[in-house]
Write a protein that holds these residues in place. Structure first.
Motif, mmCIF file in Angstrom:
data_model
loop_
_atom_site.group_PDB
_atom_site.id
_atom_site.type_symbol
_atom_site.label_atom_id
_atom_site.label_comp_id
_atom_site.label_asym_id
_atom_site.label_seq_id
_atom_site.Cartn_x
_atom_site.Cartn_y
_atom_site.Cartn_z
ATOM 1 N N PHE A 144 0.788 -1.235 0.000
ATOM 2 C CA PHE A 144 0.000 0.000 0.000
ATOM 3 C C PHE A 144 0.819 1.284 0.000
ATOM 4 O O PHE A 144 0.450 2.249 -0.662
ATOM 5 C CB PHE A 144 -0.922 0.005 1.233
ATOM 6 N N ALA A 145 1.926 1.321 0.746
ATOM 7 C CA ALA A 145 2.565 2.596 1.063
ATOM 8 C C ALA A 145 3.045 3.352 -0.167
ATOM 9 O O ALA A 145 2.817 4.563 -0.294
ATOM 10 C CB ALA A 145 3.726 2.382 2.034
ATOM 11 N N ALA A 146 3.750 2.670 -1.071
ATOM 12 C CA ALA A 146 4.288 3.342 -2.253
ATOM 13 C C ALA A 146 3.187 3.623 -3.266
ATOM 14 O O ALA A 146 2.246 2.846 -3.416
ATOM 15 C CB ALA A 146 5.373 2.482 -2.894
ATOM 16 N N ALA A 147 3.330 4.731 -3.979
ATOM 17 C CA ALA A 147 2.351 5.059 -5.021
ATOM 18 C C ALA A 147 2.411 4.062 -6.172
ATOM 19 O O ALA A 147 1.382 3.676 -6.733
ATOM 20 C CB ALA A 147 2.593 6.477 -5.537
ATOM 21 N N ASN A 148 3.617 3.648 -6.525
ATOM 22 C CA ASN A 148 3.827 2.663 -7.589
ATOM 23 C C ASN A 148 4.929 1.704 -7.155
ATOM 24 O O ASN A 148 5.877 2.104 -6.472
ATOM 25 C CB ASN A 148 4.246 3.342 -8.898
ATOM 26 N N VAL A 149 4.808 0.461 -7.581
ATOM 27 C CA VAL A 149 5.771 -0.578 -7.226
ATOM 28 C C VAL A 149 6.244 -1.272 -8.493
ATOM 29 O O VAL A 149 5.446 -1.568 -9.390
ATOM 30 C CB VAL A 149 5.142 -1.610 -6.274
ATOM 31 N N ALA A 150 7.551 -1.525 -8.561
ATOM 32 C CA ALA A 150 8.112 -2.340 -9.637
ATOM 33 C C ALA A 150 8.926 -3.461 -9.002
ATOM 34 O O ALA A 150 9.855 -3.197 -8.231
ATOM 35 C CB ALA A 150 8.981 -1.516 -10.577
ATOM 36 N N ILE A 151 8.560 -4.681 -9.292
ATOM 37 C CA ILE A 151 9.221 -5.869 -8.753
ATOM 38 C C ILE A 151 9.937 -6.566 -9.888
ATOM 39 O O ILE A 151 9.332 -6.878 -10.918
ATOM 40 C CB ILE A 151 8.192 -6.802 -8.093
ATOM 41 N N VAL A 152 11.233 -6.807 -9.710
ATOM 42 C CA VAL A 152 12.048 -7.400 -10.762
ATOM 43 C C VAL A 152 12.531 -8.762 -10.291
ATOM 44 O O VAL A 152 13.045 -8.902 -9.168
ATOM 45 C CB VAL A 152 13.246 -6.495 -11.103
ATOM 46 N N THR A 153 12.389 -9.780 -11.132
ATOM 47 C CA THR A 153 12.758 -11.127 -10.713
ATOM 48 C C THR A 153 13.156 -11.986 -11.900
ATOM 49 O O THR A 153 12.653 -11.798 -13.015
ATOM 50 C CB THR A 153 11.585 -11.803 -9.979
ATOM 51 N N GLY A 154 14.055 -12.915 -11.650
ATOM 52 C CA GLY A 154 14.335 -13.936 -12.647
ATOM 53 C C GLY A 154 13.223 -14.956 -12.678
ATOM 54 O O GLY A 154 12.529 -15.189 -11.673
ATOM 55 N N THR A 155 13.040 -15.599 -13.816
ATOM 56 C CA THR A 155 11.984 -16.605 -13.921
ATOM 57 C C THR A 155 12.320 -17.869 -13.132
ATOM 58 O O THR A 155 11.438 -18.730 -12.955
ATOM 59 C CB THR A 155 11.717 -16.974 -15.393
ATOM 60 N N ASN A 156 13.551 -17.987 -12.634
ATOM 61 C CA ASN A 156 13.902 -19.113 -11.766
ATOM 62 C C ASN A 156 13.090 -19.131 -10.476
ATOM 63 O O ASN A 156 13.055 -20.143 -9.772
ATOM 64 C CB ASN A 156 15.387 -19.088 -11.416
ATOM 65 N N LYS A 157 12.413 -18.027 -10.155
ATOM 66 C CA LYS A 157 11.611 -17.975 -8.932
ATOM 67 C C LYS A 157 10.160 -18.407 -9.163
ATOM 68 O O LYS A 157 9.362 -18.413 -8.231
ATOM 69 C CB LYS A 157 11.660 -16.568 -8.344
ATOM 70 N N ILE A 158 9.820 -18.752 -10.405
ATOM 71 C CA ILE A 158 8.470 -19.256 -10.686
ATOM 72 C C ILE A 158 8.384 -20.708 -10.246
ATOM 73 O O ILE A 158 9.176 -21.554 -10.669
ATOM 74 C CB ILE A 158 8.128 -19.129 -12.181
ATOM 75 N N VAL A 159 7.394 -20.990 -9.396
ATOM 76 C CA VAL A 159 7.155 -22.354 -8.933
ATOM 77 C C VAL A 159 5.682 -22.699 -9.133
ATOM 78 O O VAL A 159 4.884 -21.843 -9.521
ATOM 79 C CB VAL A 159 7.574 -22.533 -7.463
ATOM 80 N N GLU A 160 5.313 -23.917 -8.839
ATOM 81 C CA GLU A 160 4.028 -24.462 -9.269
ATOM 82 C C GLU A 160 2.829 -23.748 -8.651
ATOM 83 O O GLU A 160 1.856 -23.436 -9.334
ATOM 84 C CB GLU A 160 3.957 -25.952 -8.947
ATOM 85 N N ASP A 161 2.874 -23.488 -7.342
ATOM 86 C CA ASP A 161 1.705 -22.927 -6.667
ATOM 87 C C ASP A 161 2.151 -22.206 -5.401
ATOM 88 O O ASP A 161 3.361 -22.084 -5.137
ATOM 89 C CB ASP A 161 0.679 -24.018 -6.349
#
Length: 217
Positions: A144-161
């Motif tokens: 909530f706090a920030a007006a806008n958020v940008a999250i950057v990540t490698g696809t290695n962090k994608i998991v099933e559920d």
């Protein structure tokens, strides 16, 4: 379990939760993230991720970053503090404050930046984001706090559920962050404050930049 020497020589991790997935998996994750209200940009490289952030943030915006190995790896942290841009770089102001109490107050105020950037510890293919901090200085801005958020990540962090995302937090992200914290600060880390970001209800507020490579933890 295996070693991930790029980030911490001595930390054992569950390597099965740290793999770059196939395109079908990435596409499904993108679809579900977008269905949950997140804007998603998929890029092929660190350079493309940095260019995306440079074009995403308008001139004159106040910009703050939480600690993120991924932001370091793509060169964003250095660009924010030393680069040629027209942003108000809040880290430069904060770390120029000598008084501890004043600096802590400024860090809290920076959670409400026009743009807050950071990483994430896991992305569920079902469309949820999972992250944790010892202090909360990163994840405090996300909901909530920030007006806008940008999250950057490698696809290695994608998991099933979501269950697998929480498992990744415990068995990949925490051991590596704990090793980093001991080397950098001389203290152990902790999963003290945890966020499950299930939906973004404000259109356009939160953007997830997915890099088709292995970045961060």
């Amino acid at each position: 379990m295996s070693q991930k020497a790029d980030y911490a020589d001595d930390a054992e991790i569950d390597d099965s939760l740290d793999q770059v997935p196939d395109e079908e998996t990435v596409a499904e994750a993108v679809e579900n993230l977008e269905a949950n209200g997140f804007e998603v940009v998929v890029v092929d490289s660190a350079a493309a991720a940095l260019e995306t952030l440079q074009s995403h943030i308008p001139e004159g915006a106040s910009v703050m970053n939480g600690h993120s190995t991924t932001l370091e790896e793509i060169g964003f942290d250095e660009y924010l503090t030393e680069g040629d841009h027209e942003w108000e770089a809040l880290p430069n102001e904060i770390w120029g404050i000598d008084d501890d109490a004043e600096r802590q107050t400024a860090r809290r105020e920076a959670q409400t930046a026009d743009y807050f950037l950071g990483g994430i510890n896991a992305v569920a293919k079902t469309g949820e984001l999972v992250a944790a901090d010892r202090s909360g200085s990163r994840i405090g801005a996300y909901p909530f706090a920030a007006a806008n958020v940008a999250i950057v990540t490698g696809t290695n962090k994608i998991v099933e559920d979501l269950d697998a995302a929480l498992d990744r937090l415990e068995s990949v992200a925490y051991p590596l962050e704990n090793e980093r914290a001991q080397e950098a600060y001389g203290v152990e880390s902790a999963i003290a404050k945890q966020l499950i970001f299930r939906q973004e209800l404000e259109e356009g507020r939160t953007t997830v930049v997915l890099i088709r490579e292995q970045f961060g933890y």
